[in-house]
Design a protein around this motif. Structure first.
Motif: not given
Length: 208
Positions: A2-20
């Motif tokens: 099995k593999i557990a895929l985890i998304r990175h933690g929040p960024t300022a661009w996440n909060a602003e709705g910007r495509i990273q």
């Protein structure tokens, strides 16, 4: 295995709705506080580690306690080309209200100057097949586009319709990888572990 895929933690661009995309945007202070309280899902604390080359994923992996994870370019976020750094509203204002329609649909979707979704899925598939050869369970800290691609590979979803299941980006997507190269969903939205003696520092996650 099995593999557990985890998304990175929040960024300022996440909060602003910007495509990273492949822009190397760091974690926000909120993101650092959150992931300092967490570790991989139960049973994956000592699994093989893999990580995207982008800084926000590498810092998240360090905060989760992954020891010397292997950096793999195939885990980098979807390349959004000229749309990186912009919000959806800014893209529509600059490139026209039909900008996303002109970019295509499903696995043919290609951001302006960016990576075709089918090519993204192909590199994620190649990564999963290589990991499966190692037999032992694994953890990968990566990005939303990679989790969506892995889900598509495991379920046959063609991305032409809304995602059949709600993907909680604050949790892990666990896949079973079979000897034949086939992947299936083992656990959708598996909670991350919480470090002993550290309080809940929950935060909302953006979809971008």
């Amino acid at each position: 295995m099995k593999i557990a895929l985890i998304r990175h933690g929040p960024t300022a661009w996440n909060a602003e709705g910007r495509i990273q995309g492949k822009r190397d945007v760091p974690l926000s202070e909120e993101g650092r506080r959150l992931f300092a309280t967490l570790h991989p899902p139960p049973g994956f604390e000592h699994a093989r580690g893999f990580v995207s080359p982008l800084g926000r994923a590498r810092e998240t992996a360090s905060l989760l306690g992954l020891a010397n994870p292997a950096i793999d370019e195939r885990l980098a976020e979807h390349d959004w080309g000229q749309w990186e750094g912009l919000t959806r509203e800014e893209i529509l204002a600059r490139d026209g209200k039909d900008a996303f329609v002109r970019a295509g649909s499903g696995i043919d979707f290609t951001p302006m100057g960016g990576e075709r979704t089918a090519d993204l899925i192909a590199r994620v598939r190649a990564f999963l097949m290589d990991v499966a050869r190692g037999r032992d369970d694994a953890v990968a800290v990566t990005h939303r586009g990679i989790l969506r691609s892995a889900y598509a590979i495991a379920t046959g979803w063609q991305m032409l319709t809304p995602m059949p299941d709600a993907l909680d980006l604050a949790k892990a997507l666990i896949l079973s990888l079979h000897d034949t190269g086939r992947a299936t969903v083992a656990t959708l939205n598996a909670p991350l572990g919480r470090k002993t003696g550290i309080g809940n520092q929950g935060t909302r996650r953006s979809d971008t």
